[in-house]
Scaffold this motif. Structure first.
Motif, PDB file in Angstrom:
ATOM      1  N   PHE A  94      12.536  13.969  52.725  1.00 36.11           N
ATOM      2  CA  PHE A  94      11.359  14.707  53.197  1.00 36.11           C
ATOM      3  C   PHE A  94      11.675  15.434  54.499  1.00 36.11           C
ATOM      4  O   PHE A  94      11.073  16.448  54.815  1.00 36.11           O
ATOM      5  CB  PHE A  94      10.184  13.753  53.438  1.00 36.11           C
ATOM      6  CG  PHE A  94       9.471  13.368  52.175  1.00 36.11           C
ATOM      7  CD1 PHE A  94       8.972  14.345  51.343  1.00 36.11           C
ATOM      8  CD2 PHE A  94       9.295  12.045  51.834  1.00 36.11           C
ATOM      9  CE1 PHE A  94       8.308  14.002  50.185  1.00 36.11           C
ATOM     10  CE2 PHE A  94       8.631  11.691  50.683  1.00 36.11           C
ATOM     11  CZ  PHE A  94       8.138  12.674  49.850  1.00 36.11           C
ATOM     12  N   ALA A  95      12.620  14.888  55.279  1.00 38.34           N
ATOM     13  CA  ALA A  95      12.923  15.488  56.581  1.00 38.34           C
ATOM     14  C   ALA A  95      13.806  16.728  56.428  1.00 38.34           C
ATOM     15  O   ALA A  95      13.428  17.820  56.820  1.00 38.34           O
ATOM     16  CB  ALA A  95      13.590  14.463  57.473  1.00 38.34           C
ATOM     17  N   PHE A  96      15.012  16.557  55.880  1.00 44.61           N
ATOM     18  CA  PHE A  96      15.881  17.717  55.638  1.00 44.61           C
ATOM     19  C   PHE A  96      16.220  17.686  54.167  1.00 44.61           C
ATOM     20  O   PHE A  96      16.820  16.718  53.700  1.00 44.61           O
ATOM     21  CB  PHE A  96      17.207  17.604  56.387  1.00 44.61           C
ATOM     22  CG  PHE A  96      17.065  17.434  57.854  1.00 44.61           C
ATOM     23  CD1 PHE A  96      16.671  18.492  58.642  1.00 44.61           C
ATOM     24  CD2 PHE A  96      17.356  16.225  58.455  1.00 44.61           C
ATOM     25  CE1 PHE A  96      16.563  18.337  59.996  1.00 44.61           C
ATOM     26  CE2 PHE A  96      17.244  16.063  59.809  1.00 44.61           C
ATOM     27  CZ  PHE A  96      16.846  17.123  60.584  1.00 44.61           C
ATOM     28  N   PHE A  97      15.916  18.723  53.424  1.00 47.82           N
ATOM     29  CA  PHE A  97      16.269  18.689  52.018  1.00 47.82           C
ATOM     30  C   PHE A  97      17.578  19.431  51.806  1.00 47.82           C
ATOM     31  O   PHE A  97      17.683  20.628  52.039  1.00 47.82           O
ATOM     32  CB  PHE A  97      15.163  19.288  51.153  1.00 47.82           C
ATOM     33  CG  PHE A  97      15.485  19.191  49.686  1.00 47.82           C
ATOM     34  CD1 PHE A  97      15.603  17.946  49.096  1.00 47.82           C
ATOM     35  CD2 PHE A  97      15.713  20.320  48.927  1.00 47.82           C
ATOM     36  CE1 PHE A  97      15.922  17.837  47.759  1.00 47.82           C
ATOM     37  CE2 PHE A  97      16.031  20.218  47.594  1.00 47.82           C
ATOM     38  CZ  PHE A  97      16.138  18.975  47.003  1.00 47.82           C
ATOM     39  N   ASN A  98      18.597  18.687  51.377  1.00 48.70           N
ATOM     40  CA  ASN A  98      19.917  19.255  51.153  1.00 48.70           C
ATOM     41  C   ASN A  98      20.438  18.605  49.871  1.00 48.70           C
ATOM     42  O   ASN A  98      20.935  17.483  49.897  1.00 48.70           O
ATOM     43  CB  ASN A  98      20.797  18.909  52.358  1.00 48.70           C
ATOM     44  CG  ASN A  98      22.154  19.525  52.274  1.00 48.70           C
ATOM     45  OD1 ASN A  98      22.578  19.953  51.199  1.00 48.70           O
ATOM     46  ND2 ASN A  98      22.846  19.585  53.384  1.00 48.70           N
ATOM     47  N   PRO A  99      20.297  19.292  48.705  1.00 48.88           N
ATOM     48  CA  PRO A  99      20.543  18.641  47.409  1.00 48.88           C
ATOM     49  C   PRO A  99      21.919  18.004  47.285  1.00 48.88           C
ATOM     50  O   PRO A  99      22.041  16.882  46.814  1.00 48.88           O
ATOM     51  CB  PRO A  99      20.393  19.786  46.407  1.00 48.88           C
ATOM     52  CG  PRO A  99      19.715  20.873  47.114  1.00 48.88           C
ATOM     53  CD  PRO A  99      19.919  20.693  48.570  1.00 48.88           C
ATOM     54  N   LEU A 100      22.966  18.711  47.750  1.00 47.18           N
ATOM     55  CA  LEU A 100      24.327  18.181  47.595  1.00 47.18           C
ATOM     56  C   LEU A 100      24.498  16.896  48.397  1.00 47.18           C
ATOM     57  O   LEU A 100      25.003  15.890  47.909  1.00 47.18           O
ATOM     58  CB  LEU A 100      25.350  19.231  48.039  1.00 47.18           C
ATOM     59  CG  LEU A 100      26.800  18.758  47.915  1.00 47.18           C
ATOM     60  CD1 LEU A 100      27.191  18.616  46.458  1.00 47.18           C
ATOM     61  CD2 LEU A 100      27.746  19.693  48.633  1.00 47.18           C
ATOM     62  N   GLN A 101      24.019  16.963  49.662  1.00 47.85           N
ATOM     63  CA  GLN A 101      24.148  15.787  50.526  1.00 47.85           C
ATOM     64  C   GLN A 101      23.344  14.614  49.970  1.00 47.85           C
ATOM     65  O   GLN A 101      23.796  13.470  49.999  1.00 47.85           O
ATOM     66  CB  GLN A 101      23.657  16.136  51.927  1.00 47.85           C
ATOM     67  CG  GLN A 101      24.190  15.163  52.952  1.00 47.85           C
ATOM     68  CD  GLN A 101      23.607  15.419  54.318  1.00 47.85           C
ATOM     69  OE1 GLN A 101      22.760  16.282  54.503  1.00 47.85           O
ATOM     70  NE2 GLN A 101      24.055  14.666  55.288  1.00 47.85           N
ATOM     71  N   LEU A 102      22.155  14.929  49.407  1.00 46.34           N
ATOM     72  CA  LEU A 102      21.313  13.882  48.825  1.00 46.34           C
ATOM     73  C   LEU A 102      22.057  13.176  47.695  1.00 46.34           C
ATOM     74  O   LEU A 102      22.120  11.950  47.640  1.00 46.34           O
ATOM     75  CB  LEU A 102      20.015  14.509  48.309  1.00 46.34           C
ATOM     76  CG  LEU A 102      19.005  13.580  47.660  1.00 46.34           C
ATOM     77  CD1 LEU A 102      18.480  12.586  48.676  1.00 46.34           C
ATOM     78  CD2 LEU A 102      17.861  14.364  47.058  1.00 46.34           C
ATOM     79  N   LEU A 103      22.691  13.982  46.822  1.00 52.32           N
ATOM     80  CA  LEU A 103      23.412  13.420  45.674  1.00 52.32           C
ATOM     81  C   LEU A 103      24.592  12.568  46.137  1.00 52.32           C
ATOM     82  O   LEU A 103      24.780  11.440  45.680  1.00 52.32           O
ATOM     83  CB  LEU A 103      23.897  14.566  44.780  1.00 52.32           C
ATOM     84  CG  LEU A 103      24.373  14.133  43.409  1.00 52.32           C
ATOM     85  CD1 LEU A 103      23.199  13.672  42.573  1.00 52.32           C
ATOM     86  CD2 LEU A 103      25.096  15.273  42.708  1.00 52.32           C
ATOM     87  N   LEU A 104      25.376  13.115  47.080  1.00 49.80           N
ATOM     88  CA  LEU A 104      26.536  12.374  47.590  1.00 49.80           C
ATOM     89  C   LEU A 104      26.093  11.066  48.226  1.00 49.80           C
ATOM     90  O   LEU A 104      26.691  10.014  48.010  1.00 49.80           O
ATOM     91  CB  LEU A 104      27.280  13.213  48.632  1.00 49.80           C
ATOM     92  CG  LEU A 104      28.103  14.373  48.097  1.00 49.80           C
ATOM     93  CD1 LEU A 104      28.699  15.157  49.242  1.00 49.80           C
ATOM     94  CD2 LEU A 104      29.202  13.852  47.201  1.00 49.80           C
ATOM     95  N   ARG A 105      25.004  11.137  49.018  1.00 51.87           N
ATOM     96  CA  ARG A 105      24.517   9.935  49.694  1.00 51.87           C
ATOM     97  C   ARG A 105      24.100   8.892  48.674  1.00 51.87           C
ATOM     98  O   ARG A 105      24.418   7.717  48.822  1.00 51.87           O
ATOM     99  CB  ARG A 105      23.326  10.281  50.591  1.00 51.87           C
ATOM    100  CG  ARG A 105      23.745  10.882  51.903  1.00 51.87           C
ATOM    101  CD  ARG A 105      22.616  10.842  52.884  1.00 51.87           C
ATOM    102  NE  ARG A 105      23.173  10.752  54.232  1.00 51.87           N
ATOM    103  CZ  ARG A 105      22.486  10.426  55.304  1.00 51.87           C
ATOM    104  NH1 ARG A 105      21.226  10.137  55.205  1.00 51.87           N
ATOM    105  NH2 ARG A 105      23.063  10.365  56.474  1.00 51.87           N
ATOM    106  N   ILE A 106      23.387   9.319  47.619  1.00 53.99           N
ATOM    107  CA  ILE A 106      22.924   8.363  46.612  1.00 53.99           C
ATOM    108  C   ILE A 106      24.117   7.716  45.925  1.00 53.99           C
ATOM    109  O   ILE A 106      24.224   6.491  45.839  1.00 53.99           O
ATOM    110  CB  ILE A 106      21.999   9.056  45.588  1.00 53.99           C
ATOM    111  CG1 ILE A 106      20.656   9.402  46.235  1.00 53.99           C
ATOM    112  CG2 ILE A 106      21.767   8.152  44.382  1.00 53.99           C
ATOM    113  CD1 ILE A 106      19.720  10.176  45.362  1.00 53.99           C
TER     114      ILE A 106
END
Lengths: 169, 279
Positions: free
Chosen positions: A135-147
């Protein structure tokens, strides 16, 4: 009964301390964060009522939130995870009455099923937590890598932790 | 009546679930960090006690790097002190000639030394916990810096501990300017890495080069003018045609924070009174 309660209270305290003092400061390659405290939700007995399960999970998440200044993120993710636990278990263990011991472990579920169960719970939690965080910073690639990488790291550390706290036969 | 009770008992799980979800959402969407209750932050008594113990153990780990930083800073300060002595001598001579009084602008700031007992850089909203609180003279809205540059601003204060909004938190915007130039922009973290931030809204006509230093503007009462913040890495295209957006490498190393200075402004009550009178 009292012994069980004491055991889980101790597990709660140990996991919270480990998480806030050690694991919160780990961030491998800028993406992998171990969220090891969900081991508590993984280990709660299957006979425990869903209301108690949610309450304990919420308190666990809230405690972690207070320590790491994340304001409700872990509390929300833990509550949702605790509701998902029963369906996940039913997926791998169709008849739970057969279990010799209500506490999920390698001995009661078998190594393969226990690993699948822990992996599913880690995936679910990482998706929930990092989606809320996005919700704070939406960055799809980083989100996927983090997950993906946080799931792997969480999974490995939980298995290691399990081997460490489970008494030998 | 019995049916109603049966209904509540049968669907109690749903009520409990909705209750907890609503409760956590209330916490989650309480965006303003000044509304957070002190017991729900890391400045609370129990949480702070845990971090006190753990920082006693881990505080030694980064000492080598911090020592190097301090040596470097010491060297520059010594050089500056020599230059200032020289300047003071010159000014004294001039003062005798002109019989003018020099203004003392930095004299209204005091520094309180505090230790960082908890710090995070991996979340989108990062906070720092300090081992000093109200009893040591800390108040919300005081600026925090370390030997390299700006760290953040004090946010929640308990008796012996306090929580600082880190510069690595999009809730905190800092007015900054180029050293040697009065044009200012606003510095904010974009969540990518803990060593970089963005300087927004710098007017287009301002000339800058890579490697120029960004310092605090002194327009707020939190920080004195001229505290180093970061170095320009390059410019990214601004959203607006009249403004530049610059990428800044932060001088403060947020991953190895240990001892910080809290800046207390003696005139803050006066300034705030004057500012509220205006509104």
């Amino acid at each position: 009964m009292t012994k069980e309660i004491l055991k889980f209270a101790l597990l709660f305290v140990v996991l919270v301390l480990c998480q806030v003092v050690v694991f919160n400061h780990i961030c491998l390659f800028g993406v992998a964060i171990p969220l090891v405290f969900i081991y508590f939700i993984v280990k709660l007995p299957v006979t425990l009522g869903v209301n108690w399960l949610m309450t304990l999970a919420f308190l666990l998440g809230l405690t972690i939130d207070i320590f790491s200044n994340t304001q409700g993120m872990n509390a929300l993710a833990c509550t949702v995870l605790s509701v998902c636990r029963q369906p996940v278990l039913r997926l791998y263990v169709p008849r739970q009455d057969d279990l010799s011991n209500p506490e999920p472990s390698i001995r009661t579920l078998g190594l393969a099923v226990f690993m699948k169960y822990v992996l599913t719970m880690s995936v679910l939690y990482c998706i929930l937590f990092f989606a809320i965080e996005a919700f704070a910073f939406f960055n799809p690639l980083q989100l996927l890598l983090r997950i993906v990488f946080s799931t792997i790291l969480t999974f490995i550390i939980i298995l290691a932790f399990d081997g460490f706290v489970t008494p030998r036969r | 009546m019995r049916n109603l009770i049966n209904f509540f008992v049968r669907y109690s799980a749903w009520f409990v679930f909705v209750f907890y979800v609503v409760l956590s959402c209330i916490l989650l969407f309480q965006k303003n960090p000044y509304q957070h209750h002190v017991y729900l932050t890391s400045a609370g008594a129990v949480t702070a006690a845990v971090y006190d113990v753990s920082s006693n153990v881990t505080g030694y780990i980064n000492l080598r790097d911090i020592n190097e930083d301090l040596q470097r800073r010491n060297a520059t300060l010594e050089a500056e002190a020599v230059a200032l002595h020289h300047q003071v001598r010159q000014l004294r001579q001039q003062l005798l000639q002109d019989s003018l009084r020099g203004l003392d602008t930095l004299g209204r700031f005091d520094f309180i030394i505090a230790s960082v007992i908890n710090n995070s850089v991996i979340h989108p909203y990062n906070y720092i916990t300090l081992d000093k609180g109200r009893a040591d003279g800390l108040k919300p809205d005081m600026g925090v810096m370390d030997q390299n540059g700006v760290v953040g601003v004090v946010n929640v204060v308990s008796e012996r501990h306090s929580r600082v909004i880190s510069l690595l938190n999009p809730n905190f915007r800092l007015l900054c300017k180029l050293r040697g130039n009065d044009a200012f922009g606003s510095l904010v973290w974009d969540g990518k890495t803990p060593s970089e931030a963005i300087l927004e809204d710098l007017p287009k006509q301002v000339k800058f080069g890579e490697g120029d230093t960004i310092v605090t503007s002194g327009y707020s009462a939190m920080f004195p003018e001229g505290i180093p913040v970061g170095v320009i890495m390059g410019s990214t295209r601004g959203k607006d045609d009249n403004f530049n957006t610059l990428r800044i490498r932060l001088l403060t190393d947020f991953t190895t924070l240990s001892t910080v200075k809290v800046i207390s402004n003696r005139d803050i009550a006066d300034i705030q009174a004057a500012e509220t009178d205006l509104h």
